[in-house]
Design a protein around this motif. Structure first.
Motif, PDB file in Angstrom:
ATOM      1  N   ILE A  20       0.842  -1.207   0.000  1.00 13.24           N
ATOM      2  CA  ILE A  20       0.000   0.000   0.000  1.00 13.24           C
ATOM      3  C   ILE A  20       0.870   1.248   0.000  1.00 13.24           C
ATOM      4  O   ILE A  20       0.633   2.195  -0.762  1.00 13.24           O
ATOM      5  CB  ILE A  20      -0.968  -0.001   1.210  1.00 13.24           C
ATOM      6  N   ILE A  21       1.884   1.264   0.827  1.00 14.93           N
ATOM      7  CA  ILE A  21       2.750   2.442   0.926  1.00 14.93           C
ATOM      8  C   ILE A  21       3.505   2.663  -0.381  1.00 14.93           C
ATOM      9  O   ILE A  21       3.583   3.784  -0.887  1.00 14.93           O
ATOM     10  CB  ILE A  21       3.723   2.303   2.121  1.00 14.93           C
ATOM     11  N   ARG A  22       4.056   1.593  -0.953  1.00 16.74           N
ATOM     12  CA  ARG A  22       4.839   1.730  -2.197  1.00 16.74           C
ATOM     13  C   ARG A  22       3.972   2.127  -3.382  1.00 16.74           C
ATOM     14  O   ARG A  22       4.423   2.850  -4.267  1.00 16.74           O
ATOM     15  CB  ARG A  22       5.564   0.418  -2.514  1.00 16.74           C
TER      16      ARG A  22
ATOM     17  N   VAL B  78      -2.318   9.762   0.719  1.00 16.07           N
ATOM     18  CA  VAL B  78      -3.065   8.690   0.051  1.00 16.07           C
ATOM     19  C   VAL B  78      -2.818   7.371   0.766  1.00 16.07           C
ATOM     20  O   VAL B  78      -3.744   6.584   1.010  1.00 16.07           O
ATOM     21  CB  VAL B  78      -2.662   8.597  -1.443  1.00 16.07           C
ATOM     22  N   ALA B  79      -1.553   7.111   1.132  1.00 18.24           N
ATOM     23  CA  ALA B  79      -1.218   5.877   1.851  1.00 18.24           C
ATOM     24  C   ALA B  79      -1.933   5.831   3.194  1.00 18.24           C
ATOM     25  O   ALA B  79      -2.479   4.790   3.587  1.00 18.24           O
ATOM     26  CB  ALA B  79       0.291   5.786   2.051  1.00 18.24           C
ATOM     27  N   LYS B  80      -1.957   6.964   3.886  1.00 15.14           N
ATOM     28  CA  LYS B  80      -2.630   7.016   5.183  1.00 15.14           C
ATOM     29  C   LYS B  80      -4.117   6.717   5.030  1.00 15.14           C
ATOM     30  O   LYS B  80      -4.691   5.943   5.798  1.00 15.14           O
ATOM     31  CB  LYS B  80      -2.441   8.392   5.824  1.00 15.14           C
ATOM     32  N   ALA B  81      -4.743   7.306   4.018  1.00 18.72           N
ATOM     33  CA  ALA B  81      -6.174   7.076   3.782  1.00 18.72           C
ATOM     34  C   ALA B  81      -6.448   5.608   3.466  1.00 18.72           C
ATOM     35  O   ALA B  81      -7.429   5.034   3.950  1.00 18.72           O
ATOM     36  CB  ALA B  81      -6.666   7.974   2.642  1.00 18.72           C
ATOM     37  N   LYS B  82      -5.577   4.982   2.670  1.00 11.97           N
ATOM     38  CA  LYS B  82      -5.765   3.565   2.341  1.00 11.97           C
ATOM     39  C   LYS B  82      -5.602   2.689   3.581  1.00 11.97           C
ATOM     40  O   LYS B  82      -6.328   1.703   3.756  1.00 11.97           O
ATOM     41  CB  LYS B  82      -4.767   3.139   1.258  1.00 11.97           C
ATOM     42  N   LEU B  83      -4.639   3.022   4.432  1.00 14.21           N
ATOM     43  CA  LEU B  83      -4.428   2.245   5.659  1.00 14.21           C
ATOM     44  C   LEU B  83      -5.626   2.374   6.591  1.00 14.21           C
ATOM     45  O   LEU B  83      -6.087   1.387   7.174  1.00 14.21           O
ATOM     46  CB  LEU B  83      -3.156   2.715   6.378  1.00 14.21           C
TER      47      LEU B  83
ATOM     48  N   ASP C 161      -6.328   7.797  12.645  1.00 18.97           N
ATOM     49  CA  ASP C 161      -5.387   8.675  11.959  1.00 18.97           C
ATOM     50  C   ASP C 161      -3.996   8.588  12.605  1.00 18.97           C
ATOM     51  O   ASP C 161      -2.982   8.513  11.915  1.00 18.97           O
ATOM     52  CB  ASP C 161      -5.906  10.119  11.995  1.00 18.97           C
ATOM     53  N   LYS C 162      -3.965   8.581  13.940  1.00 16.96           N
ATOM     54  CA  LYS C 162      -2.686   8.513  14.652  1.00 16.96           C
ATOM     55  C   LYS C 162      -1.990   7.177  14.425  1.00 16.96           C
ATOM     56  O   LYS C 162      -0.774   7.121  14.287  1.00 16.96           O
ATOM     57  CB  LYS C 162      -2.896   8.761  16.141  1.00 16.96           C
ATOM     58  N   GLN C 163      -2.755   6.098  14.409  1.00 16.23           N
ATOM     59  CA  GLN C 163      -2.162   4.780  14.163  1.00 16.23           C
ATOM     60  C   GLN C 163      -1.580   4.713  12.757  1.00 16.23           C
ATOM     61  O   GLN C 163      -0.466   4.218  12.564  1.00 16.23           O
ATOM     62  CB  GLN C 163      -3.209   3.681  14.341  1.00 16.23           C
ATOM     63  N   ALA C 164      -2.319   5.203  11.778  1.00 13.85           N
ATOM     64  CA  ALA C 164      -1.830   5.181  10.393  1.00 13.85           C
ATOM     65  C   ALA C 164      -0.573   6.028  10.259  1.00 13.85           C
ATOM     66  O   ALA C 164       0.385   5.631   9.583  1.00 13.85           O
ATOM     67  CB  ALA C 164      -2.919   5.684   9.449  1.00 13.85           C
ATOM     68  N   GLN C 165      -0.551   7.189  10.913  1.00 11.10           N
ATOM     69  CA  GLN C 165       0.638   8.038  10.848  1.00 11.10           C
ATOM     70  C   GLN C 165       1.828   7.354  11.514  1.00 11.10           C
ATOM     71  O   GLN C 165       2.960   7.438  11.025  1.00 11.10           O
ATOM     72  CB  GLN C 165       0.368   9.399  11.509  1.00 11.10           C
TER      73      GLN C 165
END
Length: 148
Positions: free
Chosen positions: A23-25, A32-37, A45-49
């Motif tokens: 997802i990140i790559r 965008v990666a954060k939203a997908k996670l 939001d904090k966990q994804a960050q």
């Protein structure tokens, strides 16, 4: 609790590390990666960050054990703190033990002398420490005081 929340997200990431890396790559930006996670793994939001900020060295087995150990210790501490807050007996015991520690550390004999009987009148002059001084008159007419 905030740290435990972040560690829960990191544990999810470690469980699905290959998908997370993909997802990140494949994302064009960090947002965008954060939203997908968030969408794909129900992360906050904090966990994804925190996952995006995680260094690759944290993917090793030893680091996973450290995260698990820290998470488990935090859960135990959180449960203990909640138990303390719900039981006033524990709060009282903790305060009592801390007061005993303070007494042991700082408790000593009284340093001031208590006078029993009539109260003596104290003037402002009685509070000024006596010292020997020499007073001289300078050639310009100033008075100079020098302690001896």
């Amino acid at each position: 609790q905030a740290r435990a929340h972040i560690l829960e997200g990191l544990r999810i990431a470690l469980d699905h590390i290959d998908e997370i890396i993909h997802i990140i790559r494949s994302s064009k930006s960090g947002e965008v990666a954060k939203a997908k996670l968030i969408e794909g793994y129900q992360l906050s939001d904090k966990q994804a960050q925190a996952i995006l900020d995680m260094r690759l060295v944290r993917l090793t087995g030893l680091e996973r054990e450290k995260i698990e150990d820290e998470y488990n210790k935090l859960l135990e501490a959180i449960a203990d703190y909640k138990d303390i807050l719900t039981h006033t007996e524990r709060i009282d015991e903790i305060i009592y033990q801390e007061l005993l520690e303070i007494q042991e550390k700082y408790g000593d004999k009284r340093r001031t002398e208590l006078l029993v009987g009539e109260v003596l009148s104290i003037e402002d002059e009685d509070l000024i420490e006596e010292e020997d001084v020499v007073i001289a008159l300078t050639h310009n007419g100033y008075i100079k005081r020098v302690a001896t």
